[in-house]
Design a protein around this motif. Structure first.
Motif, PDB file in Angstrom:
ATOM      1  N   GLN A  94      43.511  79.150  21.397  1.00  0.00           N
ATOM      2  CA  GLN A  94      42.108  78.747  21.327  1.00  0.00           C
ATOM      3  C   GLN A  94      41.803  78.074  19.993  1.00  0.00           C
ATOM      4  O   GLN A  94      41.084  77.077  19.937  1.00  0.00           O
ATOM      5  CB  GLN A  94      41.195  79.970  21.518  1.00  0.00           C
ATOM      6  CG  GLN A  94      41.314  80.623  22.862  1.00  0.00           C
ATOM      7  CD  GLN A  94      40.865  79.692  23.986  1.00  0.00           C
ATOM      8  OE1 GLN A  94      41.707  79.142  24.691  1.00  0.00           O
ATOM      9  NE2 GLN A  94      39.581  79.502  24.143  1.00  0.00           N
ATOM     10  N   ARG A  97      43.240  74.662  20.103  1.00  0.00           N
ATOM     11  CA  ARG A  97      42.401  73.768  20.915  1.00  0.00           C
ATOM     12  C   ARG A  97      41.180  73.324  20.119  1.00  0.00           C
ATOM     13  O   ARG A  97      40.748  72.181  20.217  1.00  0.00           O
ATOM     14  CB  ARG A  97      41.972  74.474  22.206  1.00  0.00           C
ATOM     15  CG  ARG A  97      43.090  74.598  23.222  1.00  0.00           C
ATOM     16  CD  ARG A  97      42.507  74.822  24.633  1.00  0.00           C
ATOM     17  NE  ARG A  97      43.558  75.053  25.597  1.00  0.00           N
ATOM     18  CZ  ARG A  97      43.911  76.253  26.055  1.00  0.00           C
ATOM     19  NH1 ARG A  97      43.266  77.310  25.613  1.00  0.00           N
ATOM     20  NH2 ARG A  97      44.880  76.390  26.927  1.00  0.00           N
ATOM     21  N   ALA A  98      40.637  74.233  19.368  1.00  0.00           N
ATOM     22  CA  ALA A  98      39.488  73.877  18.540  1.00  0.00           C
ATOM     23  C   ALA A  98      39.879  72.834  17.503  1.00  0.00           C
ATOM     24  O   ALA A  98      39.109  71.917  17.210  1.00  0.00           O
ATOM     25  CB  ALA A  98      38.926  75.129  17.866  1.00  0.00           C
ATOM     26  N   GLU A 100      42.254  70.618  17.910  1.00  0.00           N
ATOM     27  CA  GLU A 100      42.397  69.357  18.650  1.00  0.00           C
ATOM     28  C   GLU A 100      41.037  68.741  18.914  1.00  0.00           C
ATOM     29  O   GLU A 100      40.861  67.524  18.816  1.00  0.00           O
ATOM     30  CB  GLU A 100      43.135  69.616  19.956  1.00  0.00           C
ATOM     31  CG  GLU A 100      44.594  69.991  19.768  1.00  0.00           C
ATOM     32  CD  GLU A 100      45.254  70.335  21.101  1.00  0.00           C
ATOM     33  OE1 GLU A 100      44.602  70.159  22.152  1.00  0.00           O
ATOM     34  OE2 GLU A 100      46.423  70.785  21.073  1.00  0.00           O
ATOM     35  N   SER A 101      40.084  69.587  19.262  1.00  0.00           N
ATOM     36  CA  SER A 101      38.737  69.083  19.503  1.00  0.00           C
ATOM     37  C   SER A 101      38.149  68.480  18.237  1.00  0.00           C
ATOM     38  O   SER A 101      37.503  67.439  18.268  1.00  0.00           O
ATOM     39  CB  SER A 101      37.866  70.219  20.017  1.00  0.00           C
ATOM     40  OG  SER A 101      36.526  69.781  20.165  1.00  0.00           O
ATOM     41  N   LEU A 102      38.408  69.146  17.130  1.00  0.00           N
ATOM     42  CA  LEU A 102      37.899  68.651  15.853  1.00  0.00           C
ATOM     43  C   LEU A 102      38.542  67.318  15.497  1.00  0.00           C
ATOM     44  O   LEU A 102      37.873  66.410  15.012  1.00  0.00           O
ATOM     45  CB  LEU A 102      38.169  69.687  14.762  1.00  0.00           C
ATOM     46  CG  LEU A 102      37.642  69.367  13.367  1.00  0.00           C
ATOM     47  CD1 LEU A 102      36.136  69.159  13.397  1.00  0.00           C
ATOM     48  CD2 LEU A 102      38.004  70.476  12.396  1.00  0.00           C
ATOM     49  N   ARG A 103      39.836  67.194  15.756  1.00  0.00           N
ATOM     50  CA  ARG A 103      40.507  65.911  15.501  1.00  0.00           C
ATOM     51  C   ARG A 103      39.911  64.820  16.378  1.00  0.00           C
ATOM     52  O   ARG A 103      39.777  63.671  15.959  1.00  0.00           O
ATOM     53  CB  ARG A 103      42.000  66.047  15.779  1.00  0.00           C
ATOM     54  CG  ARG A 103      42.725  66.936  14.807  1.00  0.00           C
ATOM     55  CD  ARG A 103      44.236  66.895  15.056  1.00  0.00           C
ATOM     56  NE  ARG A 103      44.936  67.875  14.237  1.00  0.00           N
ATOM     57  CZ  ARG A 103      45.421  69.025  14.689  1.00  0.00           C
ATOM     58  NH1 ARG A 103      45.311  69.319  15.967  1.00  0.00           N
ATOM     59  NH2 ARG A 103      46.031  69.856  13.875  1.00  0.00           N
ATOM     60  N   GLY A 104      39.528  65.191  17.590  1.00  0.00           N
ATOM     61  CA  GLY A 104      38.955  64.201  18.478  1.00  0.00           C
ATOM     62  C   GLY A 104      37.578  63.736  18.047  1.00  0.00           C
ATOM     63  O   GLY A 104      37.169  62.617  18.352  1.00  0.00           O
ATOM     64  N   VAL A 105      36.879  64.579  17.338  1.00  0.00           N
ATOM     65  CA  VAL A 105      35.538  64.235  16.869  1.00  0.00           C
ATOM     66  C   VAL A 105      35.593  63.279  15.690  1.00  0.00           C
ATOM     67  O   VAL A 105      34.740  62.409  15.541  1.00  0.00           O
ATOM     68  CB  VAL A 105      34.764  65.515  16.495  1.00  0.00           C
ATOM     69  CG1 VAL A 105      33.496  65.189  15.753  1.00  0.00           C
ATOM     70  CG2 VAL A 105      34.455  66.310  17.748  1.00  0.00           C
TER      71      VAL A 105
END
Length: 241
Positions: A94, A97-98, A100-105
């Motif tokens: 988790q 994943r967070a 990865e989400s932050l990198r996507g932002v």
DNA sequence: TAGGCCATCTGGTCCT
DNA sequence: AGGACCAGATGGCCTA
């Protein structure tokens, strides 16, 4: 620098994973010679270092226990240890994943000088911190007209200056290689401002609602130029309103 | 080969 | 009692 995808998959698919993590893992193989781990009743086997710590702790336990009057918790059963390990793996997934989400932002230009493989966790955190601070600077500077310093701040200050970590002092700036050229982008801000002026001058009909692009708006446009940043929408709505 | 980064295991602590 | 969270330990992989 970072692990390859195959590396990661190999980790997750390793015998350590899921069912037989206790009996088949490398850890357990290393611990195979350890019998009845540190007087834990043989419920499970500790790693050598953990075994040393346990024995050291056990030797001191009588005195500490007498002082604290606190019962020592029993080691987890093999079943509970396995379920705890599974929960820990899930928790770490988790967290990843967070990340990865932050990198996507993060907009592309923030990471443009850094290979995707070099976006480590600590790098991601530092870049995100710098990016948020830069956005805050834009917001704080929105009331003033001269915000050209904001862009150079974004590009030059990648968040290291406020990091008091002694590991970074006197060493390589981990964000240095992904900084953009401040002069180039400052010129771009000026160009955007001038272009806006030119558009207004050329089209008097639109002058009623097309005001010259301020440096704040130019910076905001730059921030959203390579991503679906809300700044773009904000600028559009601001122009159209 | 050393160092960095990572996943995983593990025990301790706190909370519900 | 059991789960969540944390930090230390460990070993694998990769790069300079």
């Amino acid at each position: 620098m970072a692990k390859s995808e195959q590396d990661v998959r190999g980790k997750e698919g390793s015998p350590v994973d899921t069912n037989n993590n206790t009996s088949n893992s490398n850890t357990s193989t290393r611990s195979d010679n350890i019998k009845d781990a540190g007087g834990c009743g043989g419920k499970y086997q500790l790693r050598p270092r953990a075994l040393q710590a346990r024995r050291r702790s056990d030797s001191e336990w009588d005195f500490q226990d007498s002082m604290r009057h606190k019962p020592r918790p029993l080691p987890l059963s093999r079943y509970r240890r396995k379920t705890a390990n599974a929960r820990e793996r899930y928790r770490m997934r988790q967290i990843n994943r967070a990340f990865e989400s932050l990198r996507g932002v993060l907009p592309a230009w923030v990471c443009s000088r850094r290979a995707a493989a070099d976006m480590t966790k600590i790098t991601t955190l530092r870049l995100a911190s710098a990016y948020i601070r830069s956005l805050q600077d834009v917001l704080d500077g929105a009331e003033s007209q001269d915000n050209s310093w904001v862009l150079s701040s974004i590009l030059a200050d990648a968040g290291v200056t406020e990091d008091p970590s002694p590991q970074l002092s006197g060493q390589e700036d981990p964000l240095q290689d992904q900084r953009l050229c401040p002069d180039q982008d400052t010129e771009l801000v000026t160009l955007l401002c001038n272009m806006s002026d030119a558009v207004v001058l050329q089209d008097n009909l639109e002058s009623s609602y097309l005001t010259p692009m301020s440096e704040t708006e130019a910076v905001a446009l730059l921030l959203g130029s390579e991503s679906s940043s809300p700044w773009q929408d904000h600028h559009h709505t601001q122009v159209k309103s």
